[in-house]
Motif scaffolding. Structure first.
Motif, mmCIF file in Angstrom:
data_model
loop_
_atom_site.group_PDB
_atom_site.id
_atom_site.type_symbol
_atom_site.label_atom_id
_atom_site.label_comp_id
_atom_site.label_asym_id
_atom_site.label_seq_id
_atom_site.Cartn_x
_atom_site.Cartn_y
_atom_site.Cartn_z
ATOM 1 N N PRO A 1 4.347 -6.242 9.027
ATOM 2 C CA PRO A 1 3.943 -6.059 7.629
ATOM 3 C C PRO A 1 3.662 -7.403 6.954
ATOM 4 O O PRO A 1 4.388 -8.371 7.166
ATOM 5 N N ASP A 2 2.578 -7.460 6.144
ATOM 6 C CA ASP A 2 2.302 -8.696 5.420
ATOM 7 C C ASP A 2 3.092 -8.727 4.112
ATOM 8 O O ASP A 2 3.722 -7.748 3.712
ATOM 9 N N ALA A 3 3.027 -9.865 3.427
ATOM 10 C CA ALA A 3 3.837 -10.064 2.224
ATOM 11 C C ALA A 3 3.522 -9.036 1.136
ATOM 12 O O ALA A 3 4.431 -8.508 0.488
ATOM 13 N N ASN A 4 2.245 -8.732 0.931
ATOM 14 C CA ASN A 4 1.872 -7.770 -0.116
ATOM 15 C C ASN A 4 2.417 -6.380 0.185
ATOM 16 O O ASN A 4 2.907 -5.677 -0.705
ATOM 17 N N THR A 5 2.340 -5.984 1.454
ATOM 18 C CA THR A 5 2.859 -4.677 1.855
ATOM 19 C C THR A 5 4.357 -4.597 1.606
ATOM 20 O O THR A 5 4.871 -3.581 1.127
ATOM 21 N N ALA B 1 7.356 6.065 12.385
ATOM 22 C CA ALA B 1 5.955 6.062 11.951
ATOM 23 C C ALA B 1 5.695 6.850 10.672
ATOM 24 O O ALA B 1 5.007 6.378 9.763
ATOM 25 N N ASP B 2 6.242 8.065 10.568
ATOM 26 C CA ASP B 2 5.920 8.935 9.428
ATOM 27 C C ASP B 2 6.687 8.592 8.156
ATOM 28 O O ASP B 2 6.361 9.111 7.075
ATOM 29 N N ILE B 3 7.705 7.722 8.246
ATOM 30 C CA ILE B 3 8.454 7.377 7.034
ATOM 31 C C ILE B 3 8.351 5.891 6.686
ATOM 32 O O ILE B 3 8.913 5.454 5.684
ATOM 33 N N VAL B 4 7.618 5.130 7.507
ATOM 34 C CA VAL B 4 7.357 3.734 7.162
ATOM 35 C C VAL B 4 6.448 3.700 5.929
ATOM 36 O O VAL B 4 5.428 4.370 5.877
ATOM 37 N N GLY B 5 6.843 2.936 4.945
ATOM 38 C CA GLY B 5 6.074 2.875 3.709
ATOM 39 C C GLY B 5 6.432 3.961 2.715
ATOM 40 O O GLY B 5 5.953 3.958 1.581
ATOM 41 N N VAL B 6 7.278 4.911 3.147
ATOM 42 C CA VAL B 6 7.747 5.979 2.256
ATOM 43 C C VAL B 6 9.133 5.611 1.725
ATOM 44 O O VAL B 6 9.360 5.534 0.529
ATOM 45 N N TYR B 7 10.068 5.361 2.674
ATOM 46 C CA TYR B 7 11.371 4.843 2.273
ATOM 47 C C TYR B 7 11.972 3.940 3.347
ATOM 48 O O TYR B 7 13.157 3.606 3.296
ATOM 49 N N VAL B 8 11.136 3.525 4.292
ATOM 50 C CA VAL B 8 11.590 2.623 5.353
ATOM 51 C C VAL B 8 10.579 1.492 5.532
ATOM 52 O O VAL B 8 9.368 1.713 5.489
ATOM 53 N N LEU B 9 11.107 0.288 5.729
ATOM 54 C CA LEU B 9 10.273 -0.853 6.106
ATOM 55 C C LEU B 9 10.872 -1.464 7.363
ATOM 56 O O LEU B 9 12.078 -1.713 7.422
ATOM 57 N N CYS B 10 10.058 -1.676 8.369
ATOM 58 C CA CYS B 10 10.513 -2.269 9.626
ATOM 59 C C CYS B 10 9.857 -3.632 9.807
ATOM 60 O O CYS B 10 8.629 -3.739 9.754
ATOM 61 N N TYR B 11 10.674 -4.640 9.991
ATOM 62 C CA TYR B 11 10.152 -5.978 10.255
ATOM 63 C C TYR B 11 10.839 -6.508 11.506
ATOM 64 O O TYR B 11 11.960 -6.993 11.468
ATOM 65 N N GLY C 1 7.516 -10.645 22.825
ATOM 66 C CA GLY C 1 8.740 -9.925 22.479
ATOM 67 C C GLY C 1 8.738 -9.350 21.068
ATOM 68 O O GLY C 1 9.065 -8.182 20.866
ATOM 69 N N SER C 2 8.373 -10.174 20.086
ATOM 70 C CA SER C 2 8.383 -9.701 18.695
ATOM 71 C C SER C 2 7.396 -8.558 18.495
ATOM 72 O O SER C 2 7.678 -7.588 17.782
ATOM 73 N N GLY C 3 6.231 -8.656 19.134
ATOM 74 C CA GLY C 3 5.233 -7.590 19.037
ATOM 75 C C GLY C 3 5.732 -6.301 19.656
ATOM 76 O O GLY C 3 5.485 -5.208 19.125
ATOM 77 N N GLU C 4 6.430 -6.406 20.782
ATOM 78 C CA GLU C 4 6.981 -5.219 21.439
ATOM 79 C C GLU C 4 8.023 -4.541 20.540
ATOM 80 O O GLU C 4 8.053 -3.308 20.420
ATOM 81 N N LEU C 5 8.885 -5.352 19.927
ATOM 82 C CA LEU C 5 9.901 -4.798 19.031
ATOM 83 C C LEU C 5 9.265 -4.102 17.832
ATOM 84 O O LEU C 5 9.663 -3.002 17.450
ATOM 85 N N GLN C 6 8.258 -4.760 17.241
ATOM 86 C CA GLN C 6 7.596 -4.177 16.078
ATOM 87 C C GLN C 6 6.912 -2.868 16.451
ATOM 88 O O GLN C 6 6.963 -1.883 15.703
ATOM 89 N N ALA C 7 6.285 -2.828 17.630
ATOM 90 C CA ALA C 7 5.614 -1.608 18.076
ATOM 91 C C ALA C 7 6.600 -0.480 18.301
ATOM 92 O O ALA C 7 6.366 0.672 17.902
ATOM 93 N N MET C 8 7.736 -0.795 18.940
ATOM 94 C CA MET C 8 8.735 0.231 19.225
ATOM 95 C C MET C 8 9.321 0.825 17.950
ATOM 96 O O MET C 8 9.376 2.043 17.775
ATOM 97 N N ILE C 9 9.751 -0.041 17.047
ATOM 98 C CA ILE C 9 10.432 0.430 15.851
ATOM 99 C C ILE C 9 9.463 1.155 14.917
ATOM 100 O O ILE C 9 9.821 2.125 14.240
ATOM 101 N N THR C 10 8.209 0.708 14.891
ATOM 102 C CA THR C 10 7.198 1.375 14.068
ATOM 103 C C THR C 10 6.910 2.769 14.618
ATOM 104 O O THR C 10 6.707 3.724 13.855
#
Length: 265
Positions: A108-112, A179-189, A166-175
């Motif tokens: 996620p970028d800073a604005n997001t 997936a359906d609640i990211v940006g609703v009430y969850v943020l994964c970094y 590694g960081s990309g793999e972690l971000q992909a897995m957790i996202t």
């Protein structure tokens, strides 16, 4: 609320199911095996490294290897290390990273990040435990992760630290898991999960949903590093509250001190 998730909060290092996510390496065209020889080290450090390797073997995270690939393993002292017990095993995957393809999954970028927390008043921060080691390694890629020590060559059965993707793999897995609640009430970094809500009642439901998904995926978190139901928590070096992200006073003071030193010099 947390009684049904003791395995997630206080269990050992988890392992996500391969069907959920699996780490694999893709070599660049023409890549040749990277083969190194063990670092020379004192008997004390050799024994400490051997014991750490044995711990990983017992946990099923690594296994003896006959791979033609071998990166160097060594020990690095933690900050303010006072004894050999404060050293941890590190593998130099620099040469391997040079011959493997990039895997760039966007974080996620800073604005997001700022927009995600609009009007939220209650926050929970969750940190995955030894996050890299919770992702299984595809059987075809294990040989590339091989590393050598004075006592033999070993390869990882999980994603090792030091791999460039590694960081990309972690971000992909957790996202994928949220997936359906990211940006609703969850943020994964990467391996940090932030849950945000407008009311206490809503927040309880949101936290339970996140813990349920972690449990189903086979993941565990660092219970001692989690913060539940706070009105303010630390996130990426900032303070997060209903006003959004604000710089910590200590960081502002550090900047002022640096500028003052520059002025004096």
């Amino acid at each position: 609320m947390l009684s049904g998730y003791q395995d997630v909060l206080f269990g050992g290092i988890g392992l996500v199911k391969p069907e959920t996510h699996e780490f694999s390496l893709k070599l660049k065209d023409g890549a040749k095996p990277v083969r190194n020889y063990p670092f020379r080290m004192t008997p004390e450090k050799r024994l400490a490294l051997k014991n750490q390797v044995l711990d990983h073997i017992k946990a099923g995270r690594i296994a003896p290897s006959r791979s033609e690939w071998a990166s160097k393993a060594f020990l690095v002292g933690k900050k303010d290390a006072k004894s050999i017990a404060d050293y941890r095993m590190v593998v130099d995957y620099g040469p391997l990273n040079e011959v493997t393809e990039d895997y760039n999954f966007p974080a996620p970028d800073a604005n997001t990040i700022v927009q995600s927390f609009h009007n939220a008043k209650f926050f929970t921060g969750i940190d995955l435990k030894s996050s890299f080691h919770q992702i299984p390694c595809h059987p075809g890629s294990c040989k590339y992760t091989a590393f050598c020590t004075p006592d033999g060559t070993f390869e990882w059965r999980v994603m090792p630290m030091g791999i460039k993707q590694g960081s990309g793999e972690l971000q992909a897995m957790i996202t994928k898991i949220f997936a359906d609640i990211v940006g609703v009430y969850v943020l994964c970094y990467i391996d940090d999960i932030i849950i945000y809500s407008n009311s206490p009642e809503e927040h309880v439901l949101h936290v339970k949903e996140v813990l349920e998904r972690l449990q189903m995926a086979g993941l565990t978190v660092s219970g001692s590093k989690c913060h539940f139901g706070r009105k303010q928590i630390e996130f990426l070096g900032f303070q997060l509250n209903e006003n959004g992200l604000t710089t910590q006073d200590s960081k502002i003071q550090a900047i002022i001190d640096d500028l003052f030193r520059i002025f004096l010099s």
